[in-house]
Design an enzyme around this catalytic site. Structure first.
Site, PDB file in Angstrom:
ATOM      1  N   ASN A   9       0.834  -1.327   0.132  1.00 38.51           N
ATOM      2  CA  ASN A   9       0.132   0.039   0.020  1.00 38.51           C
ATOM      3  C   ASN A   9       0.867   1.306   0.020  1.00 38.51           C
ATOM      4  O   ASN A   9       1.367   1.673   0.849  1.00 38.51           O
ATOM      5  CB  ASN A   9      -0.789  -0.060   1.284  1.00 38.51           C
ATOM      6  CG  ASN A   9      -1.830   1.247   1.448  1.00 38.51           C
ATOM      7  OD1 ASN A   9      -1.901   2.131   0.653  1.00 38.51           O
ATOM      8  ND2 ASN A   9      -2.202   1.525   2.711  1.00 38.51           N
ATOM      9  N   LYS A  11       0.126   4.277  -0.177  1.00 36.27           N
ATOM     10  CA  LYS A  11      -0.652   5.475   0.489  1.00 36.27           C
ATOM     11  C   LYS A  11      -0.241   6.648  -0.429  1.00 36.27           C
ATOM     12  O   LYS A  11      -0.349   6.597  -1.908  1.00 36.27           O
ATOM     13  CB  LYS A  11      -0.085   5.787   1.714  1.00 36.27           C
ATOM     14  CG  LYS A  11      -0.133   4.406   2.791  1.00 36.27           C
ATOM     15  CD  LYS A  11       0.209   4.722   4.192  1.00 36.27           C
ATOM     16  CE  LYS A  11       0.201   3.408   4.993  1.00 36.27           C
ATOM     17  NZ  LYS A  11       0.007   3.632   6.228  1.00 36.27           N
ATOM     18  N   HIS A  96      -9.631   1.265   5.003  1.00 33.77           N
ATOM     19  CA  HIS A  96      -8.194   1.209   5.673  1.00 33.77           C
ATOM     20  C   HIS A  96      -8.605   2.220   6.941  1.00 33.77           C
ATOM     21  O   HIS A  96      -9.382   3.138   6.811  1.00 33.77           O
ATOM     22  CB  HIS A  96      -7.226   1.993   4.791  1.00 33.77           C
ATOM     23  CG  HIS A  96      -5.692   1.978   5.387  1.00 33.77           C
ATOM     24  ND1 HIS A  96      -5.437   2.518   6.208  1.00 33.77           N
ATOM     25  CD2 HIS A  96      -4.647   0.871   5.072  1.00 33.77           C
ATOM     26  CE1 HIS A  96      -3.929   2.657   6.596  1.00 33.77           C
ATOM     27  NE2 HIS A  96      -3.808   1.455   5.938  1.00 33.77           N
ATOM     28  N   GLU A  98      -6.748   4.452   8.107  1.00 32.23           N
ATOM     29  CA  GLU A  98      -6.584   5.823   7.715  1.00 32.23           C
ATOM     30  C   GLU A  98      -7.709   6.561   7.120  1.00 32.23           C
ATOM     31  O   GLU A  98      -8.155   7.761   7.319  1.00 32.23           O
ATOM     32  CB  GLU A  98      -5.418   6.248   6.886  1.00 32.23           C
ATOM     33  CG  GLU A  98      -4.078   5.964   7.746  1.00 32.23           C
ATOM     34  CD  GLU A  98      -2.870   5.405   6.858  1.00 32.23           C
ATOM     35  OE1 GLU A  98      -3.064   5.594   5.681  1.00 32.23           O
ATOM     36  OE2 GLU A  98      -2.013   4.956   7.618  1.00 32.23           O
ATOM     37  N   GLU A 167      -5.403  -5.087  10.585  1.00 30.40           N
ATOM     38  CA  GLU A 167      -4.352  -4.235  11.077  1.00 30.40           C
ATOM     39  C   GLU A 167      -4.404  -3.570  12.377  1.00 30.40           C
ATOM     40  O   GLU A 167      -5.571  -2.247  12.153  1.00 30.40           O
ATOM     41  CB  GLU A 167      -4.612  -3.220   9.681  1.00 30.40           C
ATOM     42  CG  GLU A 167      -4.025  -3.671   8.294  1.00 30.40           C
ATOM     43  CD  GLU A 167      -3.409  -2.664   7.164  1.00 30.40           C
ATOM     44  OE1 GLU A 167      -2.394  -2.678   6.873  1.00 30.40           O
ATOM     45  OE2 GLU A 167      -4.182  -1.411   7.339  1.00 30.40           O
ATOM     46  N   GLY A 173       2.403   2.204  10.795  1.00 31.49           N
ATOM     47  CA  GLY A 173       3.467   3.383  10.512  1.00 31.49           C
ATOM     48  C   GLY A 173       4.260   3.662  12.131  1.00 31.49           C
ATOM     49  O   GLY A 173       4.783   4.719  11.777  1.00 31.49           O
ATOM     50  N   SER A 213       3.438  -2.435  10.447  1.00 30.99           N
ATOM     51  CA  SER A 213       5.096  -2.317  10.680  1.00 30.99           C
ATOM     52  C   SER A 213       5.343  -3.725  10.355  1.00 30.99           C
ATOM     53  O   SER A 213       6.422  -4.191  10.789  1.00 30.99           O
ATOM     54  CB  SER A 213       5.281  -2.184  11.875  1.00 30.99           C
ATOM     55  OG  SER A 213       4.918  -0.777  12.142  1.00 30.99           O
TER      56      SER A 213
HETATM   57  C1  PEP Z   1      -0.843  -0.007   6.079  1.00 30.00           C
HETATM   58  O1  PEP Z   1      -0.754   1.243   5.501  1.00 30.00           O
HETATM   59  O2  PEP Z   1      -1.765  -0.622   5.791  1.00 30.00           O
HETATM   60  C2  PEP Z   1       0.420  -0.348   6.996  1.00 30.00           C
HETATM   61  C3  PEP Z   1       0.319  -1.533   7.236  1.00 30.00           C
HETATM   62  O3  PEP Z   1       1.434   0.419   6.886  1.00 30.00           O
HETATM   63  P1  PEP Z   1       2.819   0.217   7.683  1.00 30.00           P
HETATM   64  O4  PEP Z   1       3.324  -1.288   7.184  1.00 30.00           O
HETATM   65  O5  PEP Z   1       3.716   1.268   7.423  1.00 30.00           O
HETATM   66  O6  PEP Z   1       2.593  -0.033   9.233  1.00 30.00           O
END
Ligand code: PEP
Length: 259
Positions: A9, A11, A96, A98, A167, A173, A213
């Protein structure tokens, strides 16, 4: 047997030019076709068409990060599932955290997006996950159940296209991933829920990704868990080196699953 899926992803990162160059490098890194795993990149909207064109003929698929549920209309700034299909997308991320946090997406909105993605033949990667304060108050499973309510009323035949990504918001992040044990616990609950909502076969075939992460140094331990079928990767999917290592982790695990 469930096929491992690794999705990047991106973003709001990479201009169309940067995205194209990354896609070309990824294609050279994984020229094999078919690949034993599913590999997907989710660039920002302006790069979708060119990345899909660059990856055509490869085993790497393209996904979008969001969609609107209508096919067309007066929805300024939105992108429809039909447009995503026309741009070459096969997958789309739905719900997601976000989007939930910054764009006020509710379960009701996410359900509409999910239904529309399925109607248009896109594979939705539906994200669920608790916030830190919810985990600390032992509300994780309650939140996951609420997020899974978006699947209620979805026809079984359509639900076979679904991919779920667990998630935990506190892991996205932050550099602090859920431990494989924490993730496995939630993944097993998600699978059980699918069994209750649909049936055992569908639940057994459901792919549940972990996201939060994911890095080259934790992918193997995560994928070693029986209910973790892949990863949705944010930050570490932006650099070819780290993403390549994560994909390699998926390929190694798939070999074990097959043997
Ligand atoms: C994500 O944006 O779905 C995500 C898991 O980000 P990160 O791997 O940076 O934690």
């Amino acid at each position: 047997m469930r096929k491992i899926l690794i999705a990047g992803n991106w973003k709001m990162h990479k201009t169309p030019e940067e995205a194209l160059s990354f896609a070309a490098s990824l294609k050279s890194a994984f020229p094999q076709k078919p690949l034993p795993i599913d590999l997907v990149v989710c660039p920002p909207f302006p790069a979708l068409t060119s990345v899909a064109e660059a990856l055509s003929g490869s085993a790497i698929a393209v996904g979008a990060q969001n969609l609107h549920w209508e096919t067309e209309g007066a929805f300024t700034g939105e992108v429809s599932p039909a447009m995503l299909k026309a741009a070459g997308c096969q997958y789309v991320i739905v719900g997601h955290s976000e989007r939930r946090a910054y764009f006020s997406e509710t379960n009701a909105v996410i359900r509409q997006k999910l239904k529309s993605a399925l109607q248009h033949g896109l594979f939705p990667i539906v994200c669920v996950g608790e916030r830190l304060e919810e985990r600390e108050k032992n509300r994780t499973l309650e939140v996951i159940e609420a997020h899974l309510s978006v699947f209620q009323g979805i026809e079984k035949e359509r639900a076979k296209q679904v991919i779920v990504a667990y998630e935990p918001v506190w892991a996205i992040g932050t550099g602090r991933n859920a431990t494989p044990e924490q993730a496995e616990e939630v993944h097993a609950v998600i699978r059980k829920h699918f069994q209750e909502m649909f049936d055992r076969d569908l639940a057994e075939d459901l792919r549940i990704l972990y996201g939060g992460s994911v890095r080259p140094d934790n992918i193997d331990a995560l994928l070693a868990r029986p209910d973790i079928d892949g990863a949705l990767v944010g930050g570490a999917s932006l650099q070819l080196g780290s993403f390549q290592k994560i994909v390699q982790g998926g390929l190694s695990r798939m070999k074990v699953r097959v043997s």
